[in-house]
Design an enzyme around this catalytic site. Structure first.
Site, PDB file in Angstrom:
ATOM      1  N   SER A  84       0.820  -1.213   0.000  1.00 17.20           N
ATOM      2  CA  SER A  84       0.000   0.000   0.000  1.00 17.20           C
ATOM      3  C   SER A  84       0.855   1.266   0.000  1.00 17.20           C
ATOM      4  O   SER A  84       1.841   1.366   0.728  1.00 17.20           O
ATOM      5  CB  SER A  84      -0.882  -0.015   1.241  1.00 17.20           C
ATOM      6  OG  SER A  84      -1.597   1.195   1.335  1.00 17.20           O
ATOM      7  N   GLY A 128      -3.675   3.830   0.772  1.00 22.11           N
ATOM      8  CA  GLY A 128      -4.545   3.964   1.943  1.00 22.11           C
ATOM      9  C   GLY A 128      -5.780   4.795   1.623  1.00 22.11           C
ATOM     10  O   GLY A 128      -5.669   5.872   1.037  1.00 22.11           O
ATOM     11  N   ASN A 135       9.110   8.691   4.499  1.00 17.53           N
ATOM     12  CA  ASN A 135       8.012   9.399   3.855  1.00 17.53           C
ATOM     13  C   ASN A 135       7.048   9.914   4.900  1.00 17.53           C
ATOM     14  O   ASN A 135       6.928   9.364   5.994  1.00 17.53           O
ATOM     15  CB  ASN A 135       7.296   8.513   2.826  1.00 17.53           C
ATOM     16  CG  ASN A 135       6.144   7.735   3.431  1.00 17.53           C
ATOM     17  OD1 ASN A 135       5.034   8.239   3.574  1.00 17.53           O
ATOM     18  ND2 ASN A 135       6.425   6.497   3.827  1.00 17.53           N
ATOM     19  N   CYS A 150      -0.395   3.386  10.514  1.00 17.22           N
ATOM     20  CA  CYS A 150       0.298   4.468   9.819  1.00 17.22           C
ATOM     21  C   CYS A 150       0.788   5.505  10.819  1.00 17.22           C
ATOM     22  O   CYS A 150       0.007   6.058  11.577  1.00 17.22           O
ATOM     23  CB  CYS A 150      -0.604   5.126   8.799  1.00 17.22           C
ATOM     24  SG  CYS A 150       0.281   6.370   7.871  1.00 17.22           S
ATOM     25  N   LYS A 159      -2.833  -4.839   9.159  1.00 17.02           N
ATOM     26  CA  LYS A 159      -1.421  -4.462   8.974  1.00 17.02           C
ATOM     27  C   LYS A 159      -0.866  -3.884  10.273  1.00 17.02           C
ATOM     28  O   LYS A 159      -1.404  -2.924  10.823  1.00 17.02           O
ATOM     29  CB  LYS A 159      -1.311  -3.439   7.849  1.00 17.02           C
ATOM     30  CG  LYS A 159       0.124  -3.082   7.511  1.00 17.02           C
ATOM     31  CD  LYS A 159       0.191  -2.363   6.187  1.00 17.02           C
ATOM     32  CE  LYS A 159       1.603  -2.038   5.786  1.00 17.02           C
ATOM     33  NZ  LYS A 159       1.639  -1.357   4.480  1.00 17.02           N
ATOM     34  N   ILE A 176       5.915  -5.563   8.001  1.00 16.18           N
ATOM     35  CA  ILE A 176       5.719  -4.413   8.867  1.00 16.18           C
ATOM     36  C   ILE A 176       5.338  -3.163   8.065  1.00 16.18           C
ATOM     37  O   ILE A 176       5.687  -3.041   6.884  1.00 16.18           O
ATOM     38  CB  ILE A 176       7.023  -4.087   9.664  1.00 16.18           C
ATOM     39  CG1 ILE A 176       8.190  -3.807   8.733  1.00 16.18           C
ATOM     40  CG2 ILE A 176       7.328  -5.131  10.657  1.00 16.18           C
ATOM     41  CD1 ILE A 176       9.471  -3.326   9.426  1.00 16.18           C
ATOM     42  N   THR A 198       5.865   1.097   8.139  1.00 20.40           N
ATOM     43  CA  THR A 198       7.138   1.821   8.244  1.00 20.40           C
ATOM     44  C   THR A 198       7.553   2.030   9.705  1.00 20.40           C
ATOM     45  O   THR A 198       6.722   2.115  10.598  1.00 20.40           O
ATOM     46  CB  THR A 198       7.042   3.187   7.542  1.00 20.40           C
ATOM     47  OG1 THR A 198       5.903   3.866   8.053  1.00 20.40           O
ATOM     48  CG2 THR A 198       6.916   3.026   6.047  1.00 20.40           C
ATOM     49  N   THR A 203       8.813  -0.095  -1.418  1.00 23.46           N
ATOM     50  CA  THR A 203       9.735   0.918  -1.931  1.00 23.46           C
ATOM     51  C   THR A 203      10.500   0.450  -3.173  1.00 23.46           C
ATOM     52  O   THR A 203      10.825   1.265  -4.042  1.00 23.46           O
ATOM     53  CB  THR A 203      10.707   1.303  -0.792  1.00 23.46           C
ATOM     54  OG1 THR A 203       9.915   1.689   0.335  1.00 23.46           O
ATOM     55  CG2 THR A 203      11.609   2.443  -1.169  1.00 23.46           C
TER      56      THR A 203
HETATM   57  C1  LIG Z   1       5.573   6.589   0.025  1.00 19.58           C
HETATM   58  C2  LIG Z   1       4.965   5.531   0.896  1.00 19.58           C
HETATM   59  C3  LIG Z   1       3.594   5.582   1.198  1.00 19.58           C
HETATM   60  C4  LIG Z   1       3.003   4.616   2.008  1.00 19.58           C
HETATM   61  N1  LIG Z   1       1.650   4.660   2.251  1.00 19.58           N
HETATM   62  C5  LIG Z   1       1.059   3.671   2.983  1.00 19.58           C
HETATM   63  C6  LIG Z   1      -0.366   3.641   3.176  1.00 19.58           C
HETATM   64  O1  LIG Z   1      -1.107   4.491   2.671  1.00 19.58           O
HETATM   65  N2  LIG Z   1      -0.895   2.637   3.939  1.00 19.58           N
HETATM   66  C7  LIG Z   1      -0.103   1.657   4.493  1.00 19.58           C
HETATM   67  O2  LIG Z   1      -0.637   0.768   5.159  1.00 19.58           O
HETATM   68  N3  LIG Z   1       1.229   1.645   4.305  1.00 19.58           N
HETATM   69  C8  LIG Z   1       1.830   2.625   3.568  1.00 19.58           C
HETATM   70  N4  LIG Z   1       3.207   2.601   3.361  1.00 19.58           N
HETATM   71  C9  LIG Z   1       4.014   1.534   3.974  1.00 19.58           C
HETATM   72  C10 LIG Z   1       4.301   0.406   2.984  1.00 19.58           C
HETATM   73  O3  LIG Z   1       3.123  -0.211   2.538  1.00 19.58           O
HETATM   74  C11 LIG Z   1       5.224  -0.646   3.622  1.00 19.58           C
HETATM   75  O4  LIG Z   1       4.590  -1.156   4.790  1.00 19.58           O
HETATM   76  C12 LIG Z   1       6.582  -0.103   4.024  1.00 19.58           C
HETATM   77  O5  LIG Z   1       7.046   0.813   3.063  1.00 19.58           O
HETATM   78  C13 LIG Z   1       7.639  -1.203   4.224  1.00 19.58           C
HETATM   79  O6  LIG Z   1       7.872  -1.940   3.045  1.00 19.58           O
HETATM   80  P1  LIG Z   1       9.064  -1.622   1.992  1.00 19.58           P
HETATM   81  O7  LIG Z   1      10.317  -1.465   2.794  1.00 19.58           O
HETATM   82  O8  LIG Z   1       9.057  -2.764   1.053  1.00 19.58           O
HETATM   83  O9  LIG Z   1       8.671  -0.336   1.339  1.00 19.58           O
HETATM   84  C14 LIG Z   1       3.811   3.569   2.547  1.00 19.58           C
HETATM   85  C15 LIG Z   1       5.179   3.528   2.247  1.00 19.58           C
HETATM   86  C16 LIG Z   1       5.762   4.476   1.422  1.00 19.58           C
HETATM   87  C17 LIG Z   1       7.231   4.388   1.116  1.00 19.58           C
END
Ligand SMILES: Cc1cc2nc3c(=O)[nH]c(=O)nc-3n(C[C@H](O)[C@H](O)[C@H](O)COP(=O)(O)O)c2cc1C
Ligand SMILES: Cc1cc2nc3c(=O)[nH]c(=O)nc-3n(C[C@H](O)[C@H](O)[C@H](O)COP(=O)(O)OP(=O)(O)OC[C@H]3O[C@@H](n4cnc5c(N)ncnc54)[C@H](O)[C@@H]3O)c2cc1C
Ligand code: FES
Lengths: 250, 303
Positions: free
Chosen positions: B21, B46, B69, B130, B165, B191, B193, B266
């Site tokens: 997401s 989201g 972010n 979040c 989540k 996880i 962030t 990412t």
């Molecule tokens: C720019 C950005 C926006 C995100 N927006 C959401 C969101 O709206 N809802 C959510 O549950 N997680 C959101 N996340 C978290 C990601 O879904 C993910 O949990 C987190 O980035 C860890 O995974 P990764 O290291 O593979 O990116 C966001 C992450 C990034 C980088």
């Protein structure tokens, strides 16, 4: 994309030319590419760089780059024959004027002159007579002046007076003349000053923004700018905006 | 060709690779780069009950092997999703799951109820984690009681597959996962962030408008792996693992730690076609090691 030339320009800029085995896709003026910088441990995300020029005959893409950090320094070391991964073309573009008779001024500051060369070349091709107003800190920061001269008259300002008129672009005497439309790219304070001048003189003005980006194609919503209709993505709904649309306090 | 099919609750996935997401828009942003039909599923940006403008720019800072972010759940609201986005994406041959966020229980429930009506949305992912919303997700996701309360309310209102989540910004993620399982969640994903910050020493200012933001990318992978492993050996429901997955080898590590599916976040920004490459890489790994099914490696860590 394969590097076909890497030409240093002054102390902190360089021009990269790339070719490709297939025909390059159609690219519009104002669009940009996202360069993946490999073998640079401190560089995680891609680096957005404007389309500086497209040489259709040679199937060549030009990028004009300023060395500011690890990513752009690594790019300055590219050698002919290096293969570079990039996403392209991204973003929207400058819009063409309504008439070829329009008096058009393209205002660039620093490395922000990059997209104006390609825009100028297309304007010229369409029968317009664009004028360029290019600003830099000093003569060392002026680049591609001869290239710009192929497409129209060039006016210059430098902050230290080492070339052209001394001062900022918004102080140049060319602005006393009648202008129908301005296209601008450069540091935000410069573009805001240009937008203020345009607003005060009822001139149409398009600016190309350079917000920090993660994806570059509208997926992450990191690069937004505030507009009259809420946050917009600079990468996918820009980088070019009519300055009337932006919520700049000018 | 090994069997990559997996199940989360009642829901079947053609393969265990999905996109995270907030990193994949609504899928459409990626159609120039890859074939959406080749991945197991997509978790949407989201979505909240009402339009949200999100946080002010700057919202992003690059950090060593990752990024912060502070987008702040910018989205046009669930009604806009239903009227304008859903019709365009519903017929892709992949599981499209809506990531539901909110700042009150009523908002979560109202959004989940609306999404429950959409035939082609087989699951939601409840974002109770979040870190960007001032009085929002964080307060639910960081305590067992808060997490249980919101999951209980949404479970009553939502009849399809419910994925919750989890936030890593807690002392004991295992107890929160258990609380969520007890309230009837079909799966947990983790996880989200990690809360972090970045400072520009030259200007003495924070890089983000919100000062703190969510850290993602390869720098979080060791933390994510550890949490997935701890949760997967405790709960009975399937775990969806994510955090810093950049390639198929990273994905395999999450399966070995106990994840039934994975999400790629990412990494999509650096290679927008990475999710399809990860599907191919997992298949290649299974073939090379002589496994016939992805289930052969789920939780197969030899420790
Ligand atoms: C720019 C950005 C926006 C995100 N927006 C959401 C969101 O709206 N809802 C959510 O549950 N997680 C959101 N996340 C978290 C990601 O879904 C993910 O949990 C987190 O980035 C860890 O995974 P990764 O290291 O593979 O990116 C966001 C992450 C990034 C980088
Ligand atoms: C649409 C777009 C088009 C661009 N076109 C060009 C171009 O044609 N030529 C060119 O040289 N540069 C261009 N840039 C800026 C370029 O992307 C950055 O200079 C580059 O990403 C810096 O990378 P780095 O690793 O060298 O520096 P980093 O280590 O990332 O940063 C070094 C310094 O530069 C600053 N910086 C980083 N990104 C930006 C940015 N987007 N804008 C302003 N300052 C920044 C940082 O704050 C830091 O102080 C463009 C940016 C955008 C968004
Ligand atoms: S940089 Fe990701 S949306 Fe613009």
């Amino acid at each position: 994309m394969v590097v076909s030339a890497n030409i240093p320009l002054g102390s902190s800029h360089f021009l990269l030319k790339f070719t490709h085995k297939e025909k390059l896709p159609e690219m519009l003026p104002g669009q940009f590419v996202q360069v993946r910088v490999d073998n640079a441990p401190g560089v995680f995300l891609r680096r957005p760089i404007s389309v500086n020029f497209v040489d259709k005959q040679r199937n060549e893409l030009w990028l004009l780059v300023q060395k500011v950090g690890e990513g752009t320094r690594k790019m300055s070391e590219y050698k002919t024959g290096d293969v570079v991964n990039m996403l392209l073309p991204l973003g929207n573009s400058f819009t063409m004027p309504q008439s070829t008779q329009s008096r058009l001024l393209l205002v660039g500051g620093g490395v922000g002159i990059a997209p104006l060369l390609y825009m100028g070349s297309l304007l010229k091709q369409q029968g317009c007579n664009p004028m360029f107003l290019l600003g830099a800190r000093s003569a060392d920061g002026l680049m591609q002046i001869d290239d710009f001269k192929q497409f129209g008259d060039v006016f210059i300002t430098t902050e230290d007076g080492s070339a052209g008129e001394k001062g900022f672009v918004t102080q140049h005497s060319i602005l006393q003349q009648h202008i129908d439309k301005i296209y601008t790219c450069g540091p935000t304070p410069m573009m805001q000053a240009v937008a203020r001048f345009a607003q005060n003189n009822a001139i149409e003005c398009e600016a190309s923004l350079e917000n920090k980006m993660a994806c570059g194609f509208g997926a992450c919503l990191c690069c937004v700018t505030q507009t009259q209709s809420g946050h917009k993505c600079v990468c996918s709904e820009g980088p070019v905006f009519n300055t009337k649309e932006l919520s700049w306090q000018i | 060709m090994a069997d990559l099919k997996i199940r989360i609750g009642e829901l079947e996935f053609k393969n265990p690779v999905t996109t995270a997401s907030g990193t994949f828009g609504f899928g459409e942003e990626y159609t120039d780069f890859m074939d959406l039909n080749r991945i197991g599923g997509i978790f949407t940006k989201g979505t909240t009950i009402r339009h949200r403008e999100g946080n002010a720019y700057p919202r992003m800072a690059e950090t060593p092997s990752g990024m912060l972010n502070a987008v702040g759940l910018q989205n046009k609201g669930v009604d806009y999703f239903i009227s304008s986005i859903y019709p365009r994406i519903k017929d892709y041959d992949t599981n499209i799951m809506v990531n539901v966020s909110g700042s009150t229980i009523e908002d979560y429930v109202a959004t989940a109820e609306k999404v429950n009506e959409l035939d082609k949305i087989p699951a939601i992912e409840l974002n109770i984690s979040c870190p960007n919303v001032k009085q929002g997700g964080m307060t639910f996701g960081v305590s067992c009681a808060g997490a249980a309360e919101v999951v209980r309310a949404v479970r009553k209102a939502y009849s399809k597959t419910l994925i919750v989540k989890l936030s890593p910004n807690v002392t004991d993620i295992v107890s929160i996962a258990q609380a969520v399982e007890d309230e009837g969640a079909d799966s947990v994903s983790l996880i989200n962030t990690l809360l972090g910050m970045a400072i520009d020493a030259e200007t003495r200012k924070p890089y983000l408008s919100t000062i703190t933001g969510g850290l993602s990318g390869p720098c979080v992978k060791p933390v994510a792996l550890r949490m997935v492993w701890q949760v997967a050996k405790t709960v009975k429901i399937p775990v969806i693992g994510l955090g810093g997955i950049m390639n198929a080898a990273d994905a395999i590590e999450f399966f070995l730690a106990g994840a039934t599916a994975i999400q790629i976040g990412t990494a999509n920004f650096i290679d927008p076609a990475i999710s399809v490459k990860v599907v191919e890489g997992i298949n290649e790994y299974l073939d090379r090691h002589g496994y016939s099914s992805i289930y052969d490696i789920i939780g197969a860590l030899e420790a």
